[in-house]
Structure formats: C-alpha cells, structure tokens
Scaffold this motif. Structure first.
Motif, PDB file in Angstrom:
ATOM      1  N   UNK A 104       0.874  -1.176   0.000  1.00 63.16           N
ATOM      2  CA  UNK A 104       0.000   0.000   0.000  1.00 63.16           C
ATOM      3  C   UNK A 104       0.906   1.219   0.000  1.00 63.16           C
ATOM      4  N   UNK A 105       0.397   2.280  -0.595  1.00 66.84           N
ATOM      5  CA  UNK A 105       1.189   3.509  -0.676  1.00 66.84           C
ATOM      6  C   UNK A 105       0.450   4.674  -0.019  1.00 66.84           C
ATOM      7  N   UNK A 106       1.230   5.659   0.399  1.00 70.23           N
ATOM      8  CA  UNK A 106       0.671   6.906   0.934  1.00 70.23           C
ATOM      9  C   UNK A 106       1.273   8.091   0.182  1.00 70.23           C
ATOM     10  N   UNK A 107       0.540   9.180   0.136  1.00 72.09           N
ATOM     11  CA  UNK A 107       1.023  10.365  -0.584  1.00 72.09           C
ATOM     12  C   UNK A 107       2.003  11.137   0.301  1.00 72.09           C
ATOM     13  N   UNK A 108       3.127  11.501  -0.272  1.00 76.58           N
ATOM     14  CA  UNK A 108       4.151  12.247   0.466  1.00 76.58           C
ATOM     15  C   UNK A 108       3.563  13.556   1.005  1.00 76.58           C
TER      16      UNK A 108
END
Ligand SMILES: Cc1cc2nc3c(=O)[nH]c(=O)nc-3n(C[C@H](O)[C@H](O)[C@H](O)COP(=O)(O)OP(=O)(O)OC[C@H]3O[C@@H](n4cnc5c(N)ncnc54)[C@H](O)[C@@H]3O)c2cc1C
Length: 347
Positions: A104-108
């Motif tokens: 899963x990714x998160x926005x910087x």
C-alpha cells in the motif's frame, strides 16, 4: 456556467478538467473547508496524520497517474518488523506474519496534498465555502441552485454521496423515484469510521523491530499502523476505532486506546506529544443514517448514475457513482473524468 456541488476529490478534479476544457464553473461546498473525506491533520512539527483517505495500491492506476501529473510523490506503507493481533482488548497480543500482498502507498506530505494541488490550480473565486445546496430547480434553459446564495447554471454536477443528495436536496421537478430509492440505498464508504492518531518524538516501535501494525476484532483499536513520514524523521501511529466507540466520550476513548496501546507496545506508547481523532459519523456532510443495513459498497457504480436528469442539465458524480473502484479515491478520479465526458457529449 456549470455548478459543481461538493469540493471533495471528485468535485475539485471535475473543476480541474472543466478548467482545462475552458468551461466556466463554480463549486459550492457545504463545509468551511475543502477535501471532503480527505483530511490530513498536522502535528506542531508537521507530522501528517490521516483522518480520512490514506492508502492506495498498484491497481489504482488513475489515481497514480493524477498524483504524477500533479508532481506529488508517494511511498510505501512501513510494515517492517513484528505486527500484532489481539482477539479483543485485554487479550494477549500475538505476533503475526502478514500474508504477502501488494504494497500500500501513501502520498508524500499527506493525502491533503492532492487536494491542495488541485485547489491551487483553480481560480480561488470559483470555490465557495459554507454553501450547503438544498434545492435544485429546473427553469427554461437553466437550473437554479439554491444554497445561501442562489446561482443559475447551464448544468449541475452533484458530487456529494448519493445518500446525502437523496435525503437533503429537494428537486423541482421531482427526480424519478427509482433514482432516489437507489441513492438512499447506496453505501457511503467509511462514513462510519472513527480515526485516531498519536504523534511521537521517537519511533519506539521501529526501534523495537515492530511495524506498529495492530489488528483487533473488537477494538477499541481495530486496525493501527505506522504513520511516520517518508524520510523517517517524523513519527506517528494512526488507525481505526470500532464504530461502536462513537457513543463514548472523547476522554473515555482516549483512555481505552492508550490502555490497549500499552498492552501491545508498552509504556512508551504513552509518551506521545499530540493526539488526534475524528468521528466521521458526526460529520453531517458525510454521514447519513441508513434506512436499513447496507453492505459495504452497496449500489456503488449502479448504472442509474450514468443517466442525466433535468433534460441533460443534472448529472451525478462522486466516488459512490463510479463503476470503477466506487468508494475509493480511485473511484472519485474515475467519476470526475466520466462526468466531464458525459457533460461534453450532452451539450
Ligand atoms: C476514514 C476514511 C478513510 C478512508 N480511507 C481511504 C483509503 O485509505 N483509500 C481510499 O482510496 N479511500 C479511502 N477513503 C475514501 C475516500 O476518502 C473517498 O473515496 C474520496 O475522498 C471521495 O471523494 P468524493 O469527492 O467523491 O466525496 P467526498 O469527499 O465525500 O466529497 C463530497 C463533498 O460534498 C460536500 N457536500 C455534501 N453535501 C453537500 C451539499 N448539500 N452542498 C454542498 N456540498 C456538499 C461535502 O462536504 C464534501 O466536501 C476513506 C474515507 C474515510 C472517511
């Protein structure tokens, strides 16, 4: 002029597309802020703690494309080290190995960066806050949009959750009954959620080779994750409380969560510098009580949302109308483009 109702991801992105196509628009937003279900709180040192949308995966290609177009970055959710499972609070925390799955990714910088970038690309006068639309009235060649102000539009795009526009906006002439029935029975993703986060000076869990992830059936915390920044210089833990805890006071919730954290991660979990929480069922511009039980994503992307109404002047958008990942940010991105395509073909 086109009026967009709602300045969440789908409403702002619709505006972004209309601006590119040089179609004049205004957004009417009920809250005193933009972003809708996207809301990042920041600690005093700038630690981003997500109270709304947080994660996406490689399957969310439209969102990833948008993030790149807006020159934003993203990074993988930190999951290194031991994760824990508790059958219920008070039960022994068991170390678990999570199954292999796509990351899963998160926005910087926080998901709110996505909202800020879209907003910054628009003419500021085009977004009007504190404007709860309560009536849409078809006239000869236009629609009268009634909030605190009254505006005349060539077309209206409604981008708030279907349950809200079905219950809280009146339409003259009336909309078809089957549309209203489907909308009232359309699940609003995450409207029941309670999020809680704590900011820390030190990543004590990382130092102990723990991921910060905790899963528990009954709660209070049901899912909990590391929320530190990409560089590993600002530290936080954040997650979900069981929806039943909306009935307790904030002080009680905080105490119960800290007890659970102490059981799993030890005394150091009490050494936080900031505490945040958000009770989404108390947010009247997101939550609306359902007439009967709704299963997750019920009626999301129903074909009926592809029709236009008021002789082509009224269209519905927002993530819950999306046939592609309805309910998620990806669905909002899809819905914004789809509604602009329909608008362009209709006039
Ligand atoms: C706690 C939580 C966690 C989530 N986690 C994730 C996640 O990890 N990944 C993911 O992909 N998605 C997640 N989501 C879902 C994601 O937030 C939504 O898919 C997305 O933000 C929806 O955008 P939208 O513009 O369609 O709707 P919204 O964000 O709901 O925007 C609708 C806007 O309309 C406004 N409005 C409502 N009524 C009116 C009215 N009458 N007049 C004018 N304005 C009105 C609202 O104030 C709001 O700003 C989460 C949501 C929540 C709440």
């Amino acid at each position: 002029m086109v009026i967009i109702i709602g300045a969440g991801l789908s409403g702002l992105l619709t505006a972004y597309h209309l601006q590119k196509a040089q179609i004049p628009f205004k957004i009417l937003e009920a809250r005193d802020r933009i972003g809708g279900r996207i809301l990042t709180y920041y600690g005093s040192k700038g630690t981003a703690v997500e109270m709304g949308a947080t994660w996406f995966g490689p399957q969310h290609q439209l969102l990833i494309q948008l993030i790149r177009e807006l020159n934003l970055g993203y990074f993988e959710q930190y999951m290194q080290g031991t994760s824990y499972y508790q059958a219920s609070a008070g039960a022994l925390a068991q170390a678990i190995i999570l199954p292999n799955q796509d990351p899963s990714y998160r926005i910087t910088g926080g998901t709110t960066e996505l909202i800020k970038q879209l907003y910054n690309s628009l003419d500021k006068d085009s977004v009007l806050l504190n404007q709860t639309v309560n009536k849409l009235e078809l006239q000869d060649n236009s629609v009268l949009v009634k909030a605190k102000i009254v505006l005349k539009a060539k077309a209206v795009i409604v981008s708030c959750p279907p349950k809200l526009w079905a219950h809280k906006i009146t339409y003259e002439p009336k909309l078809p009954e089957n549309l209203i029935d489907v909308a009232k029975a359309t699940h609003t993703w995450m409207e029941d959620s309670i999020k809680v986060g704590f900011v820390y000076p030190e990543p004590f869990w990382r130092n102990n080779k723990q991921s910060g992830a905790l899963f528990c059936n009954s709660g209070p915390l049901t899912e909990y994750y590391d929320h530190s920044n990409e560089e590993g210089t600002k530290f936080a833990l954040c997650g979900f409380l069981h929806p039943a805890y909306k009935k307790t006071t904030q002080q009680e919730r905080k105490l119960m969560v800290l007890n659970q954290l102490k059981e799993v991660f030890g005394e150091k979990s009490l050494l936080f510098t900031e505490h945040f929480e958000l009770i989404w069922p108390s947010e009247k511009h997101t939550f609306y009580p359902s007439l009967s039980y709704q299963f997750p994503h019920q009626n999301n992307g129903n074909d009926i949302y592809e029709e236009s109404y008021f002789g082509g002047r009224l269209l519905f958008s927002g993530t819950e109308t999306s046939a592609h990942f309805g309910g998620y940010m990806e669905g909002a991105v899809y819905a914004a483009k789809a509604v602009c395509d329909r608008l362009n073909s209709g006039f």
